[in-house]
Design a protein around this motif. Structure first.
Motif, PDB file in Angstrom:
ATOM      1  N   ASP A   1      29.299  32.964  39.741  1.00  0.00           N
ATOM      2  CA  ASP A   1      30.531  32.401  39.150  1.00  0.00           C
ATOM      3  C   ASP A   1      30.512  30.877  39.247  1.00  0.00           C
ATOM      4  OD1 ASP A   1      31.553  35.231  40.464  1.00  0.00           O
ATOM      5  OD2 ASP A   1      32.564  34.779  38.570  1.00  0.00           O
TER       6      ASP A   1
ATOM      7  N   MET B   1      37.509  32.041  32.023  1.00  0.00           N
ATOM      8  CA  MET B   1      37.268  31.881  33.464  1.00  0.00           C
ATOM      9  C   MET B   1      38.011  30.608  33.891  1.00  0.00           C
ATOM     10  SD  MET B   1      33.612  31.865  35.260  1.00  0.00           S
ATOM     11  CE  MET B   1      33.513  31.797  37.035  1.00  0.00           C
TER      12      MET B   1
ATOM     13  N   ARG C   1      29.387  29.210  36.202  1.00  0.00           N
ATOM     14  CA  ARG C   1      29.866  29.682  34.895  1.00  0.00           C
ATOM     15  C   ARG C   1      31.276  29.199  34.563  1.00  0.00           C
ATOM     16  NH1 ARG C   1      26.984  35.719  34.850  1.00  0.00           N
ATOM     17  NH2 ARG C   1      24.911  34.906  35.336  1.00  0.00           N
ATOM     18  N   THR C   2      31.825  28.313  35.398  1.00  0.00           N
ATOM     19  CA  THR C   2      33.138  27.744  35.038  1.00  0.00           C
ATOM     20  C   THR C   2      32.944  26.857  33.814  1.00  0.00           C
ATOM     21  OG1 THR C   2      32.746  25.840  36.498  1.00  0.00           O
ATOM     22  CG2 THR C   2      33.922  27.743  37.433  1.00  0.00           C
TER      23      THR C   2
ATOM     24  N   SER D   1      36.295  37.122  40.577  1.00  0.00           N
ATOM     25  CA  SER D   1      34.928  36.993  40.050  1.00  0.00           C
ATOM     26  C   SER D   1      34.804  37.667  38.689  1.00  0.00           C
ATOM     27  CB  SER D   1      33.916  37.642  41.001  1.00  0.00           C
ATOM     28  OG  SER D   1      32.646  37.696  40.361  1.00  0.00           O
ATOM     29  N   LYS D   2      34.042  37.006  37.806  1.00  0.00           N
ATOM     30  CA  LYS D   2      33.779  37.569  36.470  1.00  0.00           C
ATOM     31  C   LYS D   2      32.354  38.122  36.399  1.00  0.00           C
ATOM     32  CE  LYS D   2      37.649  35.924  34.739  1.00  0.00           C
ATOM     33  NZ  LYS D   2      38.781  36.825  34.510  1.00  0.00           N
ATOM     34  N   ASP D   3      31.698  38.173  37.551  1.00  0.00           N
ATOM     35  CA  ASP D   3      30.269  38.487  37.526  1.00  0.00           C
ATOM     36  C   ASP D   3      29.974  39.835  38.171  1.00  0.00           C
ATOM     37  OD1 ASP D   3      27.513  38.487  37.516  1.00  0.00           O
ATOM     38  OD2 ASP D   3      27.342  37.196  39.264  1.00  0.00           O
TER      39      ASP D   3
END
Ligand code: TEU
Ligand code: CA
Length: 547
Positions: free
Chosen positions: A416, A439, A419-420, A384-386
């Motif tokens: 996420d 991402m 947001r790809t 996860s980038k969040d």
């Protein structure tokens, strides 16, 4: 809804999440020049305005919603010159630009906070909320949206500062007249550049209950409603913002965002003279959230869903104006959440697009939803980038939840998903970048991408364009009344839109089943997601008749 005509009532707004839209310089991060490259595509959609998520300098703790300089562009996104070129490019195409201003909090790396934390007597001290703790505890029991306490102890002065969101997002103190003057100044700066609208992030929380009472509920959304939003000076602050800034730009649209806005208090935000033009409400977006919030999912019913639209349309029946959205950068992809992204992916994407563009209120469509982009699948939380998911896991883990269970929940509702990177082509990096994307790209980019759908007449993309034209050509779909049919099967969402003699019936079958429904024999089919018309409403069938 007030029938006074305005561009922003008729507008179809396309939301661009810059980090994931198009990368022009191979660093794997979307940027302004990437958006400039895609302006003809954006124009081809038949939309009227672009809403850009924040593009200001930021340490990117929360996807740019932690601003460290309101007057400069995030270096990864480009320069002020790139911004000016983007704005010009939009205006040349007859498109408008809506900026996303974060005025409830700044980044902790903003000079204001760097000063404020230096000492209790610093001139910027009251730009933020500082309070002594209670013994070794924070000043009260408020939880942050991003897990843990909403207060952070700062060693230098031994006091806590308030952050409803991450520790790196200290809440700005609107009680301070000097802070408000700084806010007005930065708003003038961007509006003088010719920006056409502002999305005001978490505007519902800018007036705090400065006695900071403990919350008396464990239901997070209730805490938001009762303690974080709709504070005692909210209307006053919005009115002052209107008087000091917005009144000088009469054609600029303002849409306030924020949890805690309810049908009962929404009109407090909207006022021709002293308020905003619109608000985003979250009636449908939070209805599947239990007391624990986003990662505490509860079942929802189609009747709940239909009721939300009815309730909010009623709220704005006499005054104000609604905004219609089914997804954005904070929620799961609409076809995965409300539709069926497997065997009925195409039909249900088209059905949701039909709702977005035929419901009463200004349409906001999120990048990628015009081609039916779907949720992604995180295999572990480390992917996860969040910050909301990362911190959510930290809290869930403390309570003993397994990672498998948490990741299952994050794959259902986590941010996420939205947001790809945008899927432009079937190339290895989906035409988003030639570098390493910030991402991972959704593995279904081979079958879901712009290029392929631009070449196919029955694609979701071509349906979006057709539906957008239908909305623009028929005022009743913008200004017409809204009457929901009640004597229908639960999974059928049907409603009339009428203005004068122009009357439309919208029929949306939110199910896999064939539904018995008397399709009107009179009238003319104007759009549908099946090539023909049958006597029943088929799986995920969307149909609009002009009566
Ligand atoms: O979100 C505020 C908001 O409405 C939250 O409820 C949000 O939906 C969620 O709890 C956070 O995912 C706005 C922005 O849209 C969001 O991206 C930011 O993280 C947040 O404010 C803080 O600026
Ligand atoms: Ca880039």
């Amino acid at each position: 809804m007030s029938s006074a005509k305005s561009w922003w009532k008729e507008a179809i707004v396309y939301q661009v999440y810059p980090r994931s839209f198009k990368d022009s310089n191979a660093d794997g991060v979307g940027d302004l020049r990437g958006i400039i490259q895609q302006l003809d595509y954006i124009q081809s959609l038949g939309i009227d305005a672009v809403w850009l998520n924040p593009i200001f300098k930021s340490p990117n703790d929360d996807g740019g919603y932690d601003i460290s300089d309101y007057y400069s562009i995030q270096p990864e996104f480009g320069t002020m010159q790139d911004f000016d070129e983007l704005l010009q490019g939009l205006h040349q195409r007859g498109l408008k630009l809506i900026m996303d201003l974060v005025l409830n909090h700044s980044s902790d790396e903003h000079p204001w906070f760097q000063e404020s934390k230096k000492s209790t007597t610093n001139p910027y001290r009251d730009f933020y909320f500082w309070r002594p703790g209670k013994g070794s505890n924070p000043p009260n029991n408020w939880p942050s949206f991003f897990g843990g306490s909403a207060w952070q102890l700062d060693e230098t002065t031994g006091e806590y500062y308030l952050h409803l969101f991450s520790k790196k997002q200290p809440d700005l103190n609107w009680e301070s007249p000097a802070l408000r003057q700084e806010i007005f100044k930065l708003m003038h700066f961007w509006l003088k550049k010719g920006v056409d609208g502002l999305r005001l992030d978490v505007i519902s929380a800018i007036s705090k209950r400065t006695d900071f009472p403990d919350t008396d509920t464990h239901d997070f959304n209730e805490t938001i409603r009762k303690y974080y939003s709709n504070g005692p000076r909210l209307r006053e602050f919005i009115a002052e913002t209107k008087r000091n800034v917005l009144v000088h730009y009469p054609n600029v649209m303002t849409v306030g965002e924020g949890p805690g806005i309810t049908p009962l208090n929404a009109l407090d935000y909207l006022d021709e003279k002293e308020g905003l033009n619109m608000i985003f409400h979250f009636g449908h977006m939070f209805m599947d959230q239990g007391s624990g919030g986003r990662f505490d999912p509860i079942p929802w019913t189609m009747n709940d869903f239909k009721k939300v639209f009815k309730t909010w349309d009623d709220a704005f029946a006499a005054k104000g104006w609604g905004s219609i959205f089914l997804g954005n950068h904070d929620f799961a992809r609409m076809v995965s959440r409300w539709g069926n992204d497997r065997e009925h992916w195409e039909k249900s994407s088209k059905l949701l697009i039909t709702l977005l563009l035929s419901m009463r209120g200004t349409t906001f469509i999120y990048q990628g939803d015009e081609i039916g982009m779907t949720n992604t699948t995180l295999r572990s939380v480390t992917e996860s980038k969040d910050i909301e998911t990362q911190n959510g896991w930290r809290e869930a883990n403390k309570l003993g939840m397994s990672e498998a269970e948490f990741i299952h929940r994050a794959n259902y509702s986590g941010r996420d998903n939205a947001r790809t990177p945008m899927q432009w082509t079937e190339e290895e990096k989906a035409g988003f970048t030639v570098g390493i994307p910030w991402m991972p790209i959704n593995s279904n980019k081979d079958t879901i991408n712009v290029k392929q759908q631009e070449q196919v007449s029955g694609s979701i993309l071509s349906y979006f364009k057709e539906m957008a034209q239908l909305k623009k050509k028929n005022h009743a779909l913008t200004y017409g009344s809204y009457t929901m049919l009640t004597d229908t099967p639960d999974r059928l969402f049907a409603y009339y839109r009428q203005e004068g003699k122009e009357k439309f019936l919208v029929m949306l079958n939110f199910s896999e089943e064939n539904l018995n429904f008397p399709i009107p024999l009179t009238g003319k089919r104007v759009i549908g997601n099946y090539p023909d018309t049958s006597e029943k409403l088929r799986a995920w069938e969307a149909l609009i008749y002009k009566l």
